[in-house]
Design a protein around this motif. Sequence first.
Motif, PDB file in Angstrom:
ATOM      1  N   GLU A 127       0.829  -1.208   0.000  1.00  0.00           N
ATOM      2  CA  GLU A 127       0.000   0.000   0.000  1.00  0.00           C
ATOM      3  C   GLU A 127       0.866   1.262   0.000  1.00  0.00           C
ATOM      4  O   GLU A 127       0.632   2.186  -0.788  1.00  0.00           O
ATOM      5  N   ASP A 128       1.866   1.328   0.894  1.00  0.00           N
ATOM      6  CA  ASP A 128       2.775   2.483   0.958  1.00  0.00           C
ATOM      7  C   ASP A 128       4.184   1.989   0.665  1.00  0.00           C
ATOM      8  O   ASP A 128       4.806   1.312   1.504  1.00  0.00           O
ATOM      9  N   VAL A 129       4.699   2.292  -0.530  1.00  0.00           N
ATOM     10  CA  VAL A 129       6.009   1.791  -0.932  1.00  0.00           C
ATOM     11  C   VAL A 129       7.098   2.474  -0.103  1.00  0.00           C
ATOM     12  O   VAL A 129       6.893   3.593   0.417  1.00  0.00           O
ATOM     13  N   PRO A 130       8.261   1.812   0.057  1.00  0.00           N
ATOM     14  CA  PRO A 130       9.367   2.485   0.748  1.00  0.00           C
ATOM     15  C   PRO A 130       9.757   3.768   0.015  1.00  0.00           C
ATOM     16  O   PRO A 130       9.702   3.847  -1.215  1.00  0.00           O
ATOM     17  N   VAL A 131      10.174   4.747   0.798  1.00  0.00           N
ATOM     18  CA  VAL A 131      10.505   6.053   0.234  1.00  0.00           C
ATOM     19  C   VAL A 131      12.014   6.194   0.150  1.00  0.00           C
ATOM     20  O   VAL A 131      12.709   6.174   1.174  1.00  0.00           O
ATOM     21  N   PHE A 132      12.529   6.295  -1.074  1.00  0.00           N
ATOM     22  CA  PHE A 132      13.955   6.548  -1.285  1.00  0.00           C
ATOM     23  C   PHE A 132      14.232   8.012  -0.965  1.00  0.00           C
ATOM     24  O   PHE A 132      13.421   8.896  -1.311  1.00  0.00           O
ATOM     25  N   PRO A 133      15.335   8.325  -0.296  1.00  0.00           N
ATOM     26  CA  PRO A 133      15.630   9.743  -0.007  1.00  0.00           C
ATOM     27  C   PRO A 133      15.633  10.586  -1.277  1.00  0.00           C
ATOM     28  O   PRO A 133      16.319  10.288  -2.252  1.00  0.00           O
ATOM     29  N   CYS A 135      12.552  11.253  -2.725  1.00  0.00           N
ATOM     30  CA  CYS A 135      11.249  10.991  -3.349  1.00  0.00           C
ATOM     31  C   CYS A 135      10.086  11.430  -2.470  1.00  0.00           C
ATOM     32  O   CYS A 135       8.937  11.108  -2.770  1.00  0.00           O
ATOM     33  N   GLU A 136      10.367  12.142  -1.396  1.00  0.00           N
ATOM     34  CA  GLU A 136       9.289  12.534  -0.491  1.00  0.00           C
ATOM     35  C   GLU A 136       8.276  13.453  -1.177  1.00  0.00           C
ATOM     36  O   GLU A 136       7.076  13.428  -0.854  1.00  0.00           O
ATOM     37  N   LYS A 137       8.731  14.248  -2.139  1.00  0.00           N
ATOM     38  CA  LYS A 137       7.836  15.196  -2.811  1.00  0.00           C
ATOM     39  C   LYS A 137       6.834  14.509  -3.730  1.00  0.00           C
ATOM     40  O   LYS A 137       5.860  15.140  -4.176  1.00  0.00           O
ATOM     41  N   GLU A 138       7.043  13.209  -4.003  1.00  0.00           N
ATOM     42  CA  GLU A 138       6.161  12.488  -4.913  1.00  0.00           C
ATOM     43  C   GLU A 138       4.978  11.829  -4.191  1.00  0.00           C
ATOM     44  O   GLU A 138       4.165  11.162  -4.832  1.00  0.00           O
ATOM     45  N   LYS A 139       4.873  11.990  -2.891  1.00  0.00           N
ATOM     46  CA  LYS A 139       3.809  11.325  -2.131  1.00  0.00           C
ATOM     47  C   LYS A 139       2.429  11.786  -2.580  1.00  0.00           C
ATOM     48  O   LYS A 139       1.477  11.005  -2.615  1.00  0.00           O
ATOM     49  N   LYS A 141       1.454  12.501  -5.451  1.00  0.00           N
ATOM     50  CA  LYS A 141       1.123  12.051  -6.795  1.00  0.00           C
ATOM     51  C   LYS A 141       0.648  10.604  -6.849  1.00  0.00           C
ATOM     52  O   LYS A 141       0.321  10.107  -7.915  1.00  0.00           O
ATOM     53  N   GLY A 142       0.678   9.916  -5.725  1.00  0.00           N
ATOM     54  CA  GLY A 142       0.207   8.540  -5.708  1.00  0.00           C
ATOM     55  C   GLY A 142       1.341   7.523  -5.644  1.00  0.00           C
ATOM     56  O   GLY A 142       2.521   7.853  -5.783  1.00  0.00           O
ATOM     57  N   GLN A 143       0.937   6.289  -5.438  1.00  0.00           N
ATOM     58  CA  GLN A 143       1.915   5.224  -5.242  1.00  0.00           C
ATOM     59  C   GLN A 143       2.667   4.866  -6.530  1.00  0.00           C
ATOM     60  O   GLN A 143       3.829   4.473  -6.480  1.00  0.00           O
ATOM     61  N   GLU A 144       2.027   5.010  -7.680  1.00  0.00           N
ATOM     62  CA  GLU A 144       2.719   4.709  -8.927  1.00  0.00           C
ATOM     63  C   GLU A 144       3.862   5.685  -9.151  1.00  0.00           C
ATOM     64  O   GLU A 144       4.945   5.310  -9.614  1.00  0.00           O
ATOM     65  N   ALA A 145       3.627   6.932  -8.832  1.00  0.00           N
ATOM     66  CA  ALA A 145       4.698   7.923  -8.953  1.00  0.00           C
ATOM     67  C   ALA A 145       5.816   7.634  -7.959  1.00  0.00           C
ATOM     68  O   ALA A 145       7.008   7.827  -8.275  1.00  0.00           O
ATOM     69  N   MET A 146       5.467   7.150  -6.783  1.00  0.00           N
ATOM     70  CA  MET A 146       6.479   6.801  -5.788  1.00  0.00           C
ATOM     71  C   MET A 146       7.335   5.614  -6.262  1.00  0.00           C
ATOM     72  O   MET A 146       8.552   5.611  -6.075  1.00  0.00           O
ATOM     73  N   ARG A 147       6.697   4.654  -6.898  1.00  0.00           N
ATOM     74  CA  ARG A 147       7.454   3.497  -7.420  1.00  0.00           C
ATOM     75  C   ARG A 147       8.396   3.933  -8.540  1.00  0.00           C
ATOM     76  O   ARG A 147       9.544   3.475  -8.620  1.00  0.00           O
ATOM     77  N   ALA A 148       7.907   4.807  -9.430  1.00  0.00           N
ATOM     78  CA  ALA A 148       8.748   5.281 -10.524  1.00  0.00           C
ATOM     79  C   ALA A 148       9.933   6.072  -9.994  1.00  0.00           C
ATOM     80  O   ALA A 148      11.067   5.939 -10.488  1.00  0.00           O
ATOM     81  N   CYS A 149       9.689   6.909  -8.975  1.00  0.00           N
ATOM     82  CA  CYS A 149      10.776   7.680  -8.373  1.00  0.00           C
ATOM     83  C   CYS A 149      11.788   6.755  -7.701  1.00  0.00           C
ATOM     84  O   CYS A 149      13.004   6.980  -7.793  1.00  0.00           O
ATOM     85  N   PHE A 150      11.292   5.724  -7.017  1.00  0.00           N
ATOM     86  CA  PHE A 150      12.185   4.772  -6.353  1.00  0.00           C
ATOM     87  C   PHE A 150      13.092   4.112  -7.392  1.00  0.00           C
ATOM     88  O   PHE A 150      14.312   3.999  -7.183  1.00  0.00           O
ATOM     89  N   LEU A 212      23.465   1.594  -0.312  1.00  0.00           N
ATOM     90  CA  LEU A 212      22.177   2.284  -0.382  1.00  0.00           C
ATOM     91  C   LEU A 212      21.914   3.038   0.918  1.00  0.00           C
ATOM     92  O   LEU A 212      22.249   2.569   2.011  1.00  0.00           O
ATOM     93  N   PRO A 213      21.282   4.198   0.850  1.00  0.00           N
ATOM     94  CA  PRO A 213      21.021   4.992   2.062  1.00  0.00           C
ATOM     95  C   PRO A 213      19.846   4.432   2.863  1.00  0.00           C
ATOM     96  O   PRO A 213      19.099   3.573   2.404  1.00  0.00           O
ATOM     97  N   GLN A 214      19.692   4.953   4.064  1.00  0.00           N
ATOM     98  CA  GLN A 214      18.541   4.606   4.904  1.00  0.00           C
ATOM     99  C   GLN A 214      17.270   5.133   4.259  1.00  0.00           C
ATOM    100  O   GLN A 214      17.218   6.266   3.778  1.00  0.00           O
ATOM    101  N   MET A 215      16.230   4.300   4.221  1.00  0.00           N
ATOM    102  CA  MET A 215      14.974   4.673   3.571  1.00  0.00           C
ATOM    103  C   MET A 215      13.842   4.716   4.594  1.00  0.00           C
ATOM    104  O   MET A 215      13.967   4.202   5.710  1.00  0.00           O
ATOM    105  N   THR A 216      12.737   5.295   4.165  1.00  0.00           N
ATOM    106  CA  THR A 216      11.514   5.223   4.954  1.00  0.00           C
ATOM    107  C   THR A 216      10.852   3.889   4.652  1.00  0.00           C
ATOM    108  O   THR A 216      10.603   3.573   3.477  1.00  0.00           O
ATOM    109  N   PRO A 217      10.614   3.046   5.668  1.00  0.00           N
ATOM    110  CA  PRO A 217      10.111   1.693   5.390  1.00  0.00           C
ATOM    111  C   PRO A 217       8.735   1.699   4.751  1.00  0.00           C
ATOM    112  O   PRO A 217       7.950   2.632   4.921  1.00  0.00           O
ATOM    113  N   GLY A 218       8.452   0.638   4.004  1.00  0.00           N
ATOM    114  CA  GLY A 218       7.129   0.472   3.436  1.00  0.00           C
ATOM    115  C   GLY A 218       6.120   0.062   4.495  1.00  0.00           C
ATOM    116  O   GLY A 218       6.476  -0.536   5.515  1.00  0.00           O
TER     117      GLY A 218
END
Length: 238
Positions: A127-133, A135-139, A141-150, A212-218
């Motif tokens: 439901e909430d994909v992990p956030v790569f440092p 990509c916070e601004k893409e939240k 735009k939806g989860q598809e945008a978050m996946r593309a940014c990741f 890889l850097p520390q991410m926001t968990p899914g």
Amino acid sequence: MEPKKNPTKDLNNKSGLYFVIGLCLVMLLTYVALEWKTYNNMHGYDISLNVADELTEEVPITVQIKTPPPPPPIPTPVIIDVVEDDTEVEETIIESTETDQEEAIEVLDVVVEEDEELLEVSFLVIEDVPVFPGCEKEKNKGQEAMRACFQEMMNKHISKNFRYPEMAQEMGIQGRVSVMFDIQKDGSIGNIRMRGPDKSLETEAGRIIGKLPQMTPGKQRGIPVRVPFSMPINFKLQ
């Protein structure tokens, strides 16, 4: 002059006859000697071995007789105590377990264990994909945008940290390394696995993912979960 011998007494006249008779007798004796046979009355076996004929005593056959089992013990008669009417007998009072409707029932808090299925959720269905440092601004735009940014940030990270192993370059080794890793509940990277055509290429791919850097968990249903992720890294000589 008269002969000295009597012709009637001359044995030479019948010498041929005597010779034939003698020859016949010799041949007859030779034939009888050759054909003479003797027979042994023992019949070709030792009669001392035939012991069975000498056993005249009959051997009794042993028969095992099963004795019947002993009869079961006689049960002890039950002694019944007779109580007179004058004797007071204590009665056992059984308390009722039913509760009065007016009484309040206290309900304890029920602890719900965490669902086993929430321990790990795929990157494609979470439901909430992990956030790569970055990509916070893409939240919004939806989860598809978050996946593309990741995915875009992963490609940038690999290009920035990519280094072709010198040994593989000298030996002309190239190919694709499949890298699999987990984004843990705290956002860290763990359980890195590599599979490729050469050990040196696998080691380099593992080094890149390890940086890889520390991410926001899914999250699934608002609960942080482990998210497995996989991607290929191509090693190609120019």
